[in-house]
Motif scaffolding. Sequence first.
Motif, PDB file in Angstrom:
ATOM      1  N   LEU A  69       0.871  -1.011  -0.104  1.00 38.00           N
ATOM      2  CA  LEU A  69       0.021   0.074   0.014  1.00 38.00           C
ATOM      3  C   LEU A  69       0.942   1.303   0.077  1.00 38.00           C
ATOM      4  O   LEU A  69       1.991   1.295   0.886  1.00 38.00           O
ATOM      5  CB  LEU A  69      -0.813   0.010   1.194  1.00 38.00           C
ATOM      6  N   VAL A  70       0.661   2.329  -1.189  1.00 36.02           N
ATOM      7  CA  VAL A  70       1.473   3.212  -1.067  1.00 36.02           C
ATOM      8  C   VAL A  70       0.546   4.655  -0.846  1.00 36.02           C
ATOM      9  O   VAL A  70      -0.383   4.695  -1.749  1.00 36.02           O
ATOM     10  CB  VAL A  70       1.925   3.460  -2.405  1.00 36.02           C
ATOM     11  N   GLU A  71       0.986   5.726  -0.119  1.00 36.51           N
ATOM     12  CA  GLU A  71       0.352   6.864  -0.037  1.00 36.51           C
ATOM     13  C   GLU A  71       0.813   7.728  -0.942  1.00 36.51           C
ATOM     14  O   GLU A  71       2.058   8.105  -1.163  1.00 36.51           O
ATOM     15  CB  GLU A  71       0.698   7.347   1.379  1.00 36.51           C
ATOM     16  N   CYS A  72       0.069   8.131  -1.861  1.00 38.60           N
ATOM     17  CA  CYS A  72       0.412   8.531  -3.331  1.00 38.60           C
ATOM     18  C   CYS A  72       1.126  10.290  -3.279  1.00 38.60           C
ATOM     19  O   CYS A  72       1.954  10.342  -4.048  1.00 38.60           O
ATOM     20  CB  CYS A  72      -0.769   8.670  -4.271  1.00 38.60           C
ATOM     21  N   HIS A  73       0.761  10.792  -2.214  1.00 38.24           N
ATOM     22  CA  HIS A  73       1.398  12.387  -2.083  1.00 38.24           C
ATOM     23  C   HIS A  73       2.974  11.799  -1.681  1.00 38.24           C
ATOM     24  O   HIS A  73       3.705  12.386  -2.277  1.00 38.24           O
ATOM     25  CB  HIS A  73       0.964  13.031  -1.133  1.00 38.24           C
ATOM     26  N   SER A  74       3.252  11.029  -0.536  1.00 38.16           N
ATOM     27  CA  SER A  74       4.630  11.396   0.103  1.00 38.16           C
ATOM     28  C   SER A  74       5.209   9.941  -0.349  1.00 38.16           C
ATOM     29  O   SER A  74       6.310  10.126  -0.391  1.00 38.16           O
ATOM     30  CB  SER A  74       4.385  10.758   1.460  1.00 38.16           C
ATOM     31  N   ARG A  75       4.533   8.913  -0.984  1.00 39.10           N
ATOM     32  CA  ARG A  75       5.192   7.911  -1.353  1.00 39.10           C
ATOM     33  C   ARG A  75       5.504   6.929  -0.460  1.00 39.10           C
ATOM     34  O   ARG A  75       6.452   6.067  -0.611  1.00 39.10           O
ATOM     35  CB  ARG A  75       6.427   7.993  -2.694  1.00 39.10           C
ATOM     36  N   LYS A  76       4.945   7.291   0.706  1.00 39.93           N
ATOM     37  CA  LYS A  76       5.246   6.430   2.053  1.00 39.93           C
ATOM     38  C   LYS A  76       4.763   4.969   1.723  1.00 39.93           C
ATOM     39  O   LYS A  76       3.659   4.775   1.200  1.00 39.93           O
ATOM     40  CB  LYS A  76       4.603   6.978   3.118  1.00 39.93           C
ATOM     41  N   LEU A  77       5.358   4.007   2.017  1.00 43.50           N
ATOM     42  CA  LEU A  77       5.216   2.415   1.566  1.00 43.50           C
ATOM     43  C   LEU A  77       4.896   1.492   2.869  1.00 43.50           C
ATOM     44  O   LEU A  77       5.693   1.687   3.947  1.00 43.50           O
ATOM     45  CB  LEU A  77       6.381   2.016   0.760  1.00 43.50           C
ATOM     46  N   TYR A  78       3.836   1.109   2.669  1.00 39.81           N
ATOM     47  CA  TYR A  78       3.728  -0.067   3.782  1.00 39.81           C
ATOM     48  C   TYR A  78       3.447  -1.559   3.067  1.00 39.81           C
ATOM     49  O   TYR A  78       2.911  -1.589   1.812  1.00 39.81           O
ATOM     50  CB  TYR A  78       2.057  -0.025   4.542  1.00 39.81           C
ATOM     51  N   LEU A  79       4.354  -2.504   3.594  1.00 36.57           N
ATOM     52  CA  LEU A  79       4.677  -3.883   2.860  1.00 36.57           C
ATOM     53  C   LEU A  79       4.583  -4.663   4.099  1.00 36.57           C
ATOM     54  O   LEU A  79       5.125  -4.775   4.877  1.00 36.57           O
ATOM     55  CB  LEU A  79       5.943  -3.842   2.167  1.00 36.57           C
ATOM     56  N   GLU A  80       3.706  -5.877   3.515  1.00 37.59           N
ATOM     57  CA  GLU A  80       3.528  -6.981   4.358  1.00 37.59           C
ATOM     58  C   GLU A  80       3.677  -8.370   3.622  1.00 37.59           C
ATOM     59  O   GLU A  80       2.900  -8.622   2.797  1.00 37.59           O
ATOM     60  CB  GLU A  80       2.012  -6.772   5.093  1.00 37.59           C
ATOM     61  N   PHE A  81       4.435  -9.176   4.133  1.00 37.10           N
ATOM     62  CA  PHE A  81       4.473 -10.524   3.493  1.00 37.10           C
ATOM     63  C   PHE A  81       3.451 -11.571   3.997  1.00 37.10           C
ATOM     64  O   PHE A  81       3.335 -11.495   5.414  1.00 37.10           O
ATOM     65  CB  PHE A  81       6.051 -10.965   3.780  1.00 37.10           C
ATOM     66  N   THR A  82       3.043 -12.280   3.193  1.00 36.87           N
ATOM     67  CA  THR A  82       2.007 -13.209   3.564  1.00 36.87           C
ATOM     68  C   THR A  82       2.124 -14.465   2.974  1.00 36.87           C
ATOM     69  O   THR A  82       2.778 -14.579   2.049  1.00 36.87           O
ATOM     70  CB  THR A  82       0.441 -12.698   3.516  1.00 36.87           C
ATOM     71  N   HIS A  83       1.617 -15.689   3.553  1.00 38.94           N
ATOM     72  CA  HIS A  83       1.221 -16.712   2.739  1.00 38.94           C
ATOM     73  C   HIS A  83      -0.058 -17.157   2.070  1.00 38.94           C
ATOM     74  O   HIS A  83      -0.227 -18.285   1.483  1.00 38.94           O
ATOM     75  CB  HIS A  83       1.695 -18.134   3.594  1.00 38.94           C
ATOM     76  N   SER A  84      -0.859 -15.956   2.050  1.00 36.24           N
ATOM     77  CA  SER A  84      -1.991 -16.280   1.456  1.00 36.24           C
ATOM     78  C   SER A  84      -2.621 -14.929   1.046  1.00 36.24           C
ATOM     79  O   SER A  84      -2.277 -13.920   1.434  1.00 36.24           O
ATOM     80  CB  SER A  84      -3.090 -16.480   2.817  1.00 36.24           C
ATOM     81  N   GLN A  85      -3.165 -14.882  -0.137  1.00 33.04           N
ATOM     82  CA  GLN A  85      -4.163 -13.820  -0.761  1.00 33.04           C
ATOM     83  C   GLN A  85      -5.816 -13.970  -0.350  1.00 33.04           C
ATOM     84  O   GLN A  85      -6.471 -13.406  -1.207  1.00 33.04           O
ATOM     85  CB  GLN A  85      -3.863 -13.847  -1.983  1.00 33.04           C
ATOM     86  N   SER A  86      -6.001 -14.568   0.653  1.00 28.95           N
ATOM     87  CA  SER A  86      -7.470 -14.895   0.890  1.00 28.95           C
ATOM     88  C   SER A  86      -8.044 -13.262   1.398  1.00 28.95           C
ATOM     89  O   SER A  86      -7.234 -12.436   1.595  1.00 28.95           O
ATOM     90  CB  SER A  86      -7.793 -15.864   2.111  1.00 28.95           C
ATOM     91  N   PHE A  87      -9.345 -13.449   1.233  1.00 32.18           N
ATOM     92  CA  PHE A  87     -10.256 -12.330   1.463  1.00 32.18           C
ATOM     93  C   PHE A  87      -9.666 -11.683   2.952  1.00 32.18           C
ATOM     94  O   PHE A  87      -9.506 -10.499   3.259  1.00 32.18           O
ATOM     95  CB  PHE A  87     -11.393 -12.392   1.293  1.00 32.18           C
TER      96      PHE A  87
END
Length: 120
Positions: A69-87
Amino acid sequence: MIAQRLRQLGFSGGLSILKEYLHRVRAQASAKRAYVRMNRTGERFEVDWGHFDALFYQGHARKLYAFCLVECHSRKLYLEFTHSQSFETFVRCHLHAFRFMGGIARELWFDNLGHRRRRT
């Protein structure tokens, strides 16, 4: 190779002509912005999944994904690794990202979720 494909279509020019053309086209393409910067913070978040190879745990392979997830103004980034793409994982990652960002943006943009499949 590009030259081989073009020759099958009837291209009879030399490699230097092709290389010069590709150099110009690639330079023009790289000069364009890859994103649009927002005017105000908190206006828009962009969300996507990243696909990685597998990790091995005790002899078993587990797929590895990254929620981004990226905040478009500042380009601040949140990144989380997972083993699933479930809802459930998708929602949980959003909640973690919103907490990290200190709130939610006015708009959320999603980048073709589920439409990309890795080819092997």
